[in-house]
Design a protein around this motif. Structure first.
Motif, mmCIF file in Angstrom:
data_model
loop_
_atom_site.group_PDB
_atom_site.id
_atom_site.type_symbol
_atom_site.label_atom_id
_atom_site.label_comp_id
_atom_site.label_asym_id
_atom_site.label_seq_id
_atom_site.Cartn_x
_atom_site.Cartn_y
_atom_site.Cartn_z
ATOM 1 N N LEU A 1 117.910 104.156 17.220
ATOM 2 C CA LEU A 1 117.947 102.872 17.923
ATOM 3 C C LEU A 1 117.031 101.861 17.230
ATOM 4 O O LEU A 1 117.368 100.679 17.105
ATOM 5 C CB LEU A 1 117.517 103.058 19.381
ATOM 6 N N ARG A 2 115.867 102.356 16.783
ATOM 7 C CA ARG A 2 114.967 101.469 16.069
ATOM 8 C C ARG A 2 115.611 100.977 14.778
ATOM 9 O O ARG A 2 115.514 99.800 14.412
ATOM 10 C CB ARG A 2 113.654 102.193 15.761
ATOM 11 N N LEU A 3 116.305 101.909 14.081
ATOM 12 C CA LEU A 3 117.013 101.515 12.867
ATOM 13 C C LEU A 3 118.103 100.494 13.174
ATOM 14 O O LEU A 3 118.333 99.548 12.424
ATOM 15 C CB LEU A 3 117.636 102.745 12.195
ATOM 16 N N LYS A 4 118.783 100.722 14.331
ATOM 17 C CA LYS A 4 119.855 99.797 14.715
ATOM 18 C C LYS A 4 119.297 98.405 14.990
ATOM 19 O O LYS A 4 119.856 97.393 14.553
ATOM 20 C CB LYS A 4 120.565 100.334 15.963
ATOM 21 N N TYR A 5 118.165 98.358 15.736
ATOM 22 C CA TYR A 5 117.535 97.063 16.009
ATOM 23 C C TYR A 5 117.130 96.371 14.707
ATOM 24 O O TYR A 5 117.316 95.162 14.547
ATOM 25 C CB TYR A 5 116.291 97.240 16.894
ATOM 26 N N GLU A 6 116.573 97.162 13.788
ATOM 27 C CA GLU A 6 116.135 96.596 12.517
ATOM 28 C C GLU A 6 117.330 96.069 11.723
ATOM 29 O O GLU A 6 117.270 94.992 11.118
ATOM 30 C CB GLU A 6 115.392 97.664 11.700
ATOM 31 N N LYS A 7 118.431 96.842 11.760
ATOM 32 C CA LYS A 7 119.646 96.413 11.053
ATOM 33 C C LYS A 7 120.173 95.101 11.645
ATOM 34 O O LYS A 7 120.551 94.183 10.914
ATOM 35 C CB LYS A 7 120.711 97.504 11.155
ATOM 36 N N GLU A 8 120.200 95.023 12.997
ATOM 37 C CA GLU A 8 120.683 93.798 13.646
ATOM 38 C C GLU A 8 119.774 92.617 13.328
ATOM 39 O O GLU A 8 120.252 91.490 13.130
ATOM 40 C CB GLU A 8 120.760 94.016 15.156
ATOM 41 N N ARG A 9 118.454 92.886 13.247
ATOM 42 C CA ARG A 9 117.514 91.815 12.920
ATOM 43 C C ARG A 9 117.769 91.298 11.498
ATOM 44 O O ARG A 9 117.798 90.089 11.252
ATOM 45 C CB ARG A 9 116.076 92.316 13.039
ATOM 46 N N VAL A 10 117.984 92.247 10.573
ATOM 47 C CA VAL A 10 118.258 91.863 9.184
ATOM 48 C C VAL A 10 119.580 91.103 9.087
ATOM 49 O O VAL A 10 119.692 90.092 8.387
ATOM 50 C CB VAL A 10 118.283 93.107 8.276
ATOM 51 N N GLU A 11 120.608 91.600 9.812
ATOM 52 C CA GLU A 11 121.914 90.927 9.788
ATOM 53 C C GLU A 11 121.812 89.512 10.344
ATOM 54 O O GLU A 11 122.426 88.576 9.819
ATOM 55 C CB GLU A 11 122.932 91.741 10.586
ATOM 56 N N LEU A 12 121.010 89.357 11.429
ATOM 57 C CA LEU A 12 120.826 88.025 12.011
ATOM 58 C C LEU A 12 120.102 87.107 11.033
ATOM 59 O O LEU A 12 120.454 85.930 10.891
ATOM 60 C CB LEU A 12 120.038 88.147 13.319
ATOM 61 N N ALA A 13 119.101 87.672 10.340
ATOM 62 C CA ALA A 13 118.373 86.867 9.353
ATOM 63 C C ALA A 13 119.294 86.447 8.211
ATOM 64 O O ALA A 13 119.259 85.308 7.747
ATOM 65 C CB ALA A 13 117.189 87.660 8.808
#
Length: 869
Positions: free
Chosen positions: A343-355
């Motif tokens: 889940l932490r990886l998923k949040y990080e991935k979504e944060r990177v995708e949003l950036a």
């Protein structure tokens, strides 16, 4: 020695446990009695297993009991019930191999005794199991068999189950949206048909409640993929409300994901952002819920482990349970930690995708900004270079030279001011400006600034209406430069966005110790949702009549108003124009008794063509110029009107109207224009003119390879980039008109009267064309072959053909082939493009298509389709 003794004890314990287990099994085998399972008991066990209403120990006990009853039961009907429950359990926990074994056993039983309703139900569950294994062909086969059995045995309403699952299969698993929609429609039609049934009503209601919303969700995906946006929107509105009512977070997220795709198709960036925020909001809820559930399960199992350890001494059997529960608890804890990590990886991935998405948006904005700045600056540069060219002409008068030099100075200042304004607005750390105020006699200054746009308004045939209600000789403490910039931006925008034959109004008065200034136009107006953004820097409203510019004019106005301690507002409705209102504080001791109304109205001057010039115009080639910038229109008129009869319009829509009622030798069009840009205008022009070939020049500031390719792909003959010189444009216009006239003369030769006296060379040309036509179906017919047929050397042939047609022999052969192909398509001689191609000697389909489109501005397949329709 101690280790050996330890292992001996373990082996003895295991043997004792095995013997005890055998004794218990024998005892149970002799005593086990299976009672008849009622429908309510069956449903209770199924729901407890499916919806996790039992704790792990109860689930384990239930499965153990069902397995034992299947082994000991002699009643096939009761055995089938228990096998079905076990299959459902294995399906829920993704043990598809065991689930398939149980489903096969139950399916054979129902098939053997003709219980087709239950067989159809089992078929749906088997299909779900096959989906989990990725066995899609078997899944499709099982569902289609169930549909055929339903038709043959009329198992209403169970026949809805395989139809629903097959629609989901095509939409979700196979990405075949049209088939998914087809079976979805069958399902919905049957729902409507069965809505009034009384027999098996509870079964029908259960099927409808469990399957309808899932079907609509999958159909929505298919509607989006097939561009049926209206149907998709209708479903999304219904499903959003439904899933929010029942609180199904996962389904709500799927709805919002589809909403995002829907508004991507609609190109509505505001709605895309809105539904992304909703999606991430529910995604956070789902993740929090998963973490809470896993933590609760882990804590529950750890507590169970502790209790079992305390009872270890009392019962040997409890030791095994403790070990099992300890293993399960540890496994669940590991799963919880594993899921938390991912889940932490998923949040990080979504944060990177949003950036990344934000970065892409910024890059797109930056590219658009620089393109618009280039376009805005290239136009005055074109005018500067143009007026320089006009100024060096020795035949002009001193008055005209002064006028041209004045225009050069004004356009140069405009470029400098534009650059300065952009730099000023880009400064994020701009310090507060120390503004020097001066006394300005306000009324004549306002009038002078307003009517400085008289020339621009006259070109666009716009009337200027000025009215002021101010004290005579009243002085206002203000900054003259900022006041001038403010008025110039407001009035310039009003004229820019006003249509031909409209009026721009300017009003000023003093009321409540405030100087009020109003500028009103009769343009297309500003939508209500965009009125809050128009004063933001670099903002441009997305609309059909968008023109050139880079969105800083109103930001500058807002900055000036704030600096002078004033206020600004806008009132507008779409289609009714816009009114900008500015108010500045004034001295409180003004006596309003001296107020006089000062007004002036500028009348439009309609230029009448001198009848004596009409005969001259008749002999000139006629040009249509489509340009939205009034100053560019004025420049075009100066350089073109001496040699050509010119009509000027300010957008593509007006240009199409002119083409419908007039015939032109050439069309010049800008690329970025309101209402209809240059690309759209060229496409519409081809539809209007059909067979008539009129040369087309595209003028633009966008000097990019992809822009040129797009322009040439739609039949543009020439591409002129701003800034350009007068001689360059005149040369291109002359060349295109001359080429058009030569083509028309050459094409008209065949229609000349037979009794016309022909020269030797003209006869020779007809002979050459005849030879080409005789051999046109041979793709290997070359210039050498043509020279042999007409008894000329290749150099003699080239000189003769060049002199008579202006073409080389190679281009003449190509022209004859293309002309014949065009005739065959227009006369509908062939119904297939390949037949046309072969009949005129083209071996390569791609080469034929490219050359045909270059010559006639349309693909041969498109032209053939139009003619056959």
């Amino acid at each position: 020695m101690i280790r050996n003794e330890y292992f001996k004890k373990i082996i003895i314990v295991l043997v004792v446990l095995k013997l005890t287990a055998c004794t218990l099994t024998k005892k149970e085998a002799g005593e086990y009695e299976i009672s008849t399972m009622t429908r309510s008991e069956f449903d209770s066990i199924r729901d407890n297993l499916a919806y996790s209403k039992l704790d792990p120990d109860q689930v384990s006990e239930t499965i153990r009991r069902l397995t034992k009853e299947v082994e000991l039961s002699k009643n096939t009907h009761e055995t089938a019930k228990r096998n079905r429950l076990l299959a459902i359990y294995y399906l829920i926990f993704s043990d598809y191999r065991k689930a398939n074994e149980r489903f096969d056993t139950v399916g054979q039983y129902y098939k053997k005794y003709g219980n087709w309703k239950q067989y159809v139900c089992i078929s749906k569950l088997r299909a779900i199991s096959y989906r989990g294994q990725g066995r899609y062909p078997e899944m499709e086969k099982v569902l289609k068999e169930a549909i055929e059995i339903s038709k043959a045995n009329k198992v209403v309403p169970y026949d809805l189950l395989p139809i629903h699952e097959l629609s989901v299969y095509y939409s979700y698993d196979m990405q075949e949206p049209w088939k998914g929609i087809e079976y979805g429609k069958i399902f919905l039609d049957k729902l409507q048909e069965y809505d009034t049934i009384k027999v098996q009503r509870h079964v029908y209601d259960s099927i409808k409640s469990h399957n309808l919303n899932i079907l609509l969700l999958n159909l929505t995906r298919s509607y989006l993929e097939t561009k049926q946006l209206d149907k998709a929107e209708k479903n999304l509105k219904f499903l959003e409300k439904k899933f929010i009512e029942i609180g199904d977070v996962e389904k709500i997220m799927r709805v919002y994901s589809n909403y995002i795709d829907y508004y991507v198709e609609k190109s509505d960036t505001a709605k895309i952002k809105e539904y992304k925020e909703k999606y991430f909001k529910y995604n956070d809820k789902l993740n929090d819920s998963l973490i809470t559930i896993n933590r609760r399960i882990s804590e529950s199992n750890l507590e169970l482990m502790r209790k079992e350890k305390n009872n270890l001494i009392e019962d040997v059997e409890s030791d095994r349970k403790v070990l099992v529960i300890a293993f399960l608890g540890t496994a669940l804890l590991l799963i919880f930690l594993y899921e938390r990590y991912f889940l932490r990886l998923k949040y990080e991935k979504e944060r990177v995708e949003l950036a990344l998405e934000n970065e892409q948006d910024f890059k797109q904005f930056r590219a658009s900004l620089f393109i618009n700045i280039a376009h805005e600056i290239r136009t005055p540069l074109s005018l500067i270079l143009g007026y320089i060219d006009l100024s060096v002409d020795k035949s002009i008068t001193k008055e005209k030279l002064k006028k041209y030099l004045k225009e050069i100075r004004e356009k140069s200042n405009k470029v400098i001011n534009n650059i300065s304004e952009v730099i000023s607005l880009l400064k994020e750390d701009k310090v507060e400006e120390d503004v020097k105020l001066e006394k300005v006699i306000i009324e004549p200054r306002l009038q002078q600034l307003f009517f400085s746009f008289e020339g621009m308004a006259k070109i666009k045939e716009i009337e200027l209406d000025y009215s002021a209600l101010l004290p005579e000789n009243y002085c206002l403490m203000t900054n003259p430069n900022k006041l001038e910039s403010l008025i110039n931006n407001l009035v310039g925008n009003a004229i820019k966005f006003s249509p031909r034959n409209s009026t721009v109004f300017f009003r000023s008065k003093i009321k409540d110790h405030l100087l009020h200034i109003e500028v009103k136009d009769q343009g297309s107006g500003i939508s209500e949702e965009n009125q809050h953004n128009i004063f933001n820097k670099f903002y441009q409203e997305e609309r059909a009549d968008k023109s050139e510019g880079f969105g800083i004019g109103l930001a500058i106005v807002k900055d000036i108003v704030d600096t002078l301690k004033g206020t600004i507002s806008v009132e507008s409705k779409l289609g009714e124009g816009a009114t900008f209102k500015v108010a500045f504080p004034v001295e409180k001791n003004i006596e309003m008794l001296d107020v006089k109304r000062v007004s002036k109205r500028s009348k439009r001057e309609i230029k009448q063509v001198d009848p004596a010039l009409k005969n001259i115009f008749k002999s000139k080639n006629k040009l249509l110029v489509v340009e939205d910038n009034p100053y560019m229109v004025d420049y075009y008129e100066k350089i073109l009107s001496k040699n050509y009869q010119c009509d000027f319009v300010f957008n593509g829509v007006e240009g199409i109207d002119m083409l419908k009622s007039n015939k032109y030798n050439l069309v010049i069009s800008d690329l970025m224009m309101p209402k209809m840009n240059g690309i759209e205008f060229r496409k519409e022009m081809r539809e209007v003119l059909k067979d008539d070939y009129t040369p087309f020049i595209m003028v633009t500031a966008l000097d990019y390879e992809e822009n040129k390719i797009d322009a040439f792909n739609i039949g543009v003959d020439d591409y002129v980039v701003k800034p350009f010189s007068k001689n360059e444009l005149l040369a291109r216009v002359n060349c295109l008109i001359e080429n058009k006239q030569k083509r028309e003369e050459w094409n008209n030769e065949e229609s000349e009267e037979e009794n016309e006296v022909e020269s030797y060379k003209e006869k020779k040309l007809k002979h050459i064309k005849g030879i080409i036509l005789e051999n046109i179906h041979y793709d290997d017919f070359t210039v050498t072959d043509l020279a042999d047929h007409v008894n000329l050397s290749q150099r003699q042939l080239e000189r003769t053909v060049k002199k008579l047609t202006g073409l080389t022999p190679v281009k003449l052969i190509l022209e004859v082939r293309l002309q014949e192909a065009y005739k065959k398509i227009k006369n509908k001689d062939e119904e297939d493009v390949n037949n046309v191609r072969y009949s005129v000697g083209f071996k390569s389909a791609s080469y034929f298509s490219v050359k045909f489109k270059e010559r006639f501005g349309v693909n041969p397949s498109e032209l053939l389709k139009e003619e056959l329709e």
